[in-house]
Design a protein around this motif. Sequence first.
Motif, PDB file in Angstrom:
ATOM      1  N   MET A   1     -74.691  56.651 -17.888  1.00  0.00           N
ATOM      2  CA  MET A   1     -73.509  55.809 -17.971  1.00  0.00           C
ATOM      3  C   MET A   1     -73.683  54.774 -19.060  1.00  0.00           C
ATOM      4  O   MET A   1     -74.765  54.216 -19.224  1.00  0.00           O
ATOM      5  CB  MET A   1     -73.284  55.134 -16.618  1.00  0.00           C
ATOM      6  CG  MET A   1     -72.001  54.423 -16.510  1.00  0.00           C
ATOM      7  SD  MET A   1     -71.729  54.054 -14.767  1.00  0.00           S
ATOM      8  CE  MET A   1     -70.341  52.980 -14.904  1.00  0.00           C
TER       9      MET A   1
ATOM     10  N   TYR B   1     -65.628  49.515 -13.308  1.00  0.00           N
ATOM     11  CA  TYR B   1     -65.955  50.924 -13.496  1.00  0.00           C
ATOM     12  C   TYR B   1     -64.667  51.705 -13.657  1.00  0.00           C
ATOM     13  O   TYR B   1     -63.722  51.511 -12.888  1.00  0.00           O
ATOM     14  CB  TYR B   1     -66.740  51.461 -12.287  1.00  0.00           C
ATOM     15  CG  TYR B   1     -68.042  50.750 -12.085  1.00  0.00           C
ATOM     16  CD1 TYR B   1     -69.169  51.121 -12.806  1.00  0.00           C
ATOM     17  CD2 TYR B   1     -68.150  49.697 -11.184  1.00  0.00           C
ATOM     18  CE1 TYR B   1     -70.375  50.460 -12.633  1.00  0.00           C
ATOM     19  CE2 TYR B   1     -69.352  49.031 -11.012  1.00  0.00           C
ATOM     20  CZ  TYR B   1     -70.452  49.419 -11.736  1.00  0.00           C
ATOM     21  OH  TYR B   1     -71.638  48.762 -11.570  1.00  0.00           O
TER      22      TYR B   1
ATOM     23  N   MET C   1     -63.252  55.083 -13.129  1.00  0.00           N
ATOM     24  CA  MET C   1     -63.526  56.329 -12.418  1.00  0.00           C
ATOM     25  C   MET C   1     -62.739  57.509 -12.998  1.00  0.00           C
ATOM     26  O   MET C   1     -62.949  58.649 -12.617  1.00  0.00           O
ATOM     27  CB  MET C   1     -63.171  56.175 -10.932  1.00  0.00           C
ATOM     28  CG  MET C   1     -63.871  55.006 -10.259  1.00  0.00           C
ATOM     29  SD  MET C   1     -65.646  55.169 -10.236  1.00  0.00           S
ATOM     30  CE  MET C   1     -65.834  56.310  -8.911  1.00  0.00           C
ATOM     31  N   ARG C   2     -61.837  57.237 -13.955  1.00  0.00           N
ATOM     32  CA  ARG C   2     -61.023  58.306 -14.541  1.00  0.00           C
ATOM     33  C   ARG C   2     -61.776  59.079 -15.609  1.00  0.00           C
ATOM     34  O   ARG C   2     -61.347  60.136 -16.024  1.00  0.00           O
ATOM     35  CB  ARG C   2     -59.752  57.721 -15.165  1.00  0.00           C
ATOM     36  CG  ARG C   2     -58.883  56.951 -14.171  1.00  0.00           C
ATOM     37  CD  ARG C   2     -57.802  56.187 -14.884  1.00  0.00           C
ATOM     38  NE  ARG C   2     -58.457  55.196 -15.760  1.00  0.00           N
ATOM     39  CZ  ARG C   2     -57.842  54.556 -16.741  1.00  0.00           C
ATOM     40  NH1 ARG C   2     -56.583  54.808 -17.004  1.00  0.00           N
ATOM     41  NH2 ARG C   2     -58.487  53.664 -17.469  1.00  0.00           N
ATOM     42  N   THR C   3     -62.898  58.531 -16.083  1.00  0.00           N
ATOM     43  CA  THR C   3     -63.626  59.168 -17.175  1.00  0.00           C
ATOM     44  C   THR C   3     -64.807  59.960 -16.633  1.00  0.00           C
ATOM     45  O   THR C   3     -65.304  59.700 -15.547  1.00  0.00           O
ATOM     46  CB  THR C   3     -64.136  58.112 -18.174  1.00  0.00           C
ATOM     47  OG1 THR C   3     -64.998  57.211 -17.496  1.00  0.00           O
ATOM     48  CG2 THR C   3     -62.979  57.343 -18.787  1.00  0.00           C
ATOM     49  N   ASP C   4     -65.246  60.935 -17.424  1.00  0.00           N
ATOM     50  CA  ASP C   4     -66.421  61.725 -17.045  1.00  0.00           C
ATOM     51  C   ASP C   4     -67.343  61.795 -18.260  1.00  0.00           C
ATOM     52  O   ASP C   4     -66.982  62.430 -19.247  1.00  0.00           O
ATOM     53  CB  ASP C   4     -66.008  63.116 -16.600  1.00  0.00           C
ATOM     54  CG  ASP C   4     -67.200  63.927 -16.098  1.00  0.00           C
ATOM     55  OD1 ASP C   4     -68.208  63.315 -15.700  1.00  0.00           O
ATOM     56  OD2 ASP C   4     -67.111  65.163 -16.112  1.00  0.00           O
ATOM     57  N   PRO C   5     -68.481  61.117 -18.267  1.00  0.00           N
ATOM     58  CA  PRO C   5     -69.026  60.355 -17.152  1.00  0.00           C
ATOM     59  C   PRO C   5     -68.267  59.042 -16.943  1.00  0.00           C
ATOM     60  O   PRO C   5     -67.564  58.575 -17.834  1.00  0.00           O
ATOM     61  CB  PRO C   5     -70.460  60.082 -17.579  1.00  0.00           C
ATOM     62  CG  PRO C   5     -70.419  60.066 -19.062  1.00  0.00           C
ATOM     63  CD  PRO C   5     -69.351  61.058 -19.443  1.00  0.00           C
ATOM     64  N   VAL C   6     -68.421  58.472 -15.764  1.00  0.00           N
ATOM     65  CA  VAL C   6     -67.798  57.194 -15.442  1.00  0.00           C
ATOM     66  C   VAL C   6     -68.313  56.152 -16.432  1.00  0.00           C
ATOM     67  O   VAL C   6     -69.494  56.117 -16.760  1.00  0.00           O
ATOM     68  CB  VAL C   6     -68.141  56.778 -13.989  1.00  0.00           C
ATOM     69  CG1 VAL C   6     -67.668  55.374 -13.698  1.00  0.00           C
ATOM     70  CG2 VAL C   6     -67.548  57.768 -13.008  1.00  0.00           C
ATOM     71  N   THR C   7     -67.397  55.312 -16.927  1.00  0.00           N
ATOM     72  CA  THR C   7     -67.804  54.235 -17.835  1.00  0.00           C
ATOM     73  C   THR C   7     -67.688  52.900 -17.125  1.00  0.00           C
ATOM     74  O   THR C   7     -66.935  52.768 -16.159  1.00  0.00           O
ATOM     75  CB  THR C   7     -66.941  54.216 -19.111  1.00  0.00           C
ATOM     76  OG1 THR C   7     -65.569  54.090 -18.733  1.00  0.00           O
ATOM     77  CG2 THR C   7     -67.134  55.470 -19.932  1.00  0.00           C
TER      78      THR C   7
ATOM     79  N   MET D   1     -76.986  65.180 -14.440  1.00  0.00           N
ATOM     80  CA  MET D   1     -76.187  63.978 -14.281  1.00  0.00           C
ATOM     81  C   MET D   1     -76.132  63.241 -15.615  1.00  0.00           C
ATOM     82  O   MET D   1     -77.152  63.040 -16.259  1.00  0.00           O
ATOM     83  CB  MET D   1     -76.806  63.104 -13.199  1.00  0.00           C
ATOM     84  CG  MET D   1     -76.077  61.830 -12.962  1.00  0.00           C
ATOM     85  SD  MET D   1     -76.691  61.133 -11.410  1.00  0.00           S
ATOM     86  CE  MET D   1     -75.487  59.878 -11.179  1.00  0.00           C
ATOM     87  N   ASN D   2     -74.945  62.844 -16.024  1.00  0.00           N
ATOM     88  CA  ASN D   2     -74.757  62.130 -17.287  1.00  0.00           C
ATOM     89  C   ASN D   2     -75.097  60.662 -17.126  1.00  0.00           C
ATOM     90  O   ASN D   2     -74.853  60.056 -16.090  1.00  0.00           O
ATOM     91  CB  ASN D   2     -73.304  62.266 -17.747  1.00  0.00           C
ATOM     92  CG  ASN D   2     -72.953  63.696 -18.100  1.00  0.00           C
ATOM     93  OD1 ASN D   2     -73.803  64.437 -18.568  1.00  0.00           O
ATOM     94  ND2 ASN D   2     -71.718  64.078 -17.863  1.00  0.00           N
TER      95      ASN D   2
END
Length: 101
Positions: free
Chosen positions: A4, A73, A75-81, A1-2
């Motif tokens: 945040m 938050y 949610m479009r980024t990975d990891p979520v920012t 898990m990345n």
Amino acid sequence: MNSMAYKVVQQIEIKDMNNEPIRIVDFAYGTVASAFQIGGVAIVPKIGLKEFDVVYDTRTDEVERFEVERLEYDMRTDPVTGTIILKPATLILGLHDVGQV
């Protein structure tokens, strides 16, 4: 898990000595690895103005405390920012000048 990362930002209203609005800017304090909670308090370096730019006031080691107004938050980024948004502040041109630091 990345892990945040959270950006810490604050809306700053710049006014003149007659309390007339000049402009509103978003100031970014940087990023942190852990979340805050709404209503919590963030301790940040003191800021001021250098002409019309919001800058850190490096003349002293003073800090300011601002309440966390909301969290966002992406949610479009990975990891979520995430973004931690502090309550807005006002700086007055002439009163909050930091000079040529």
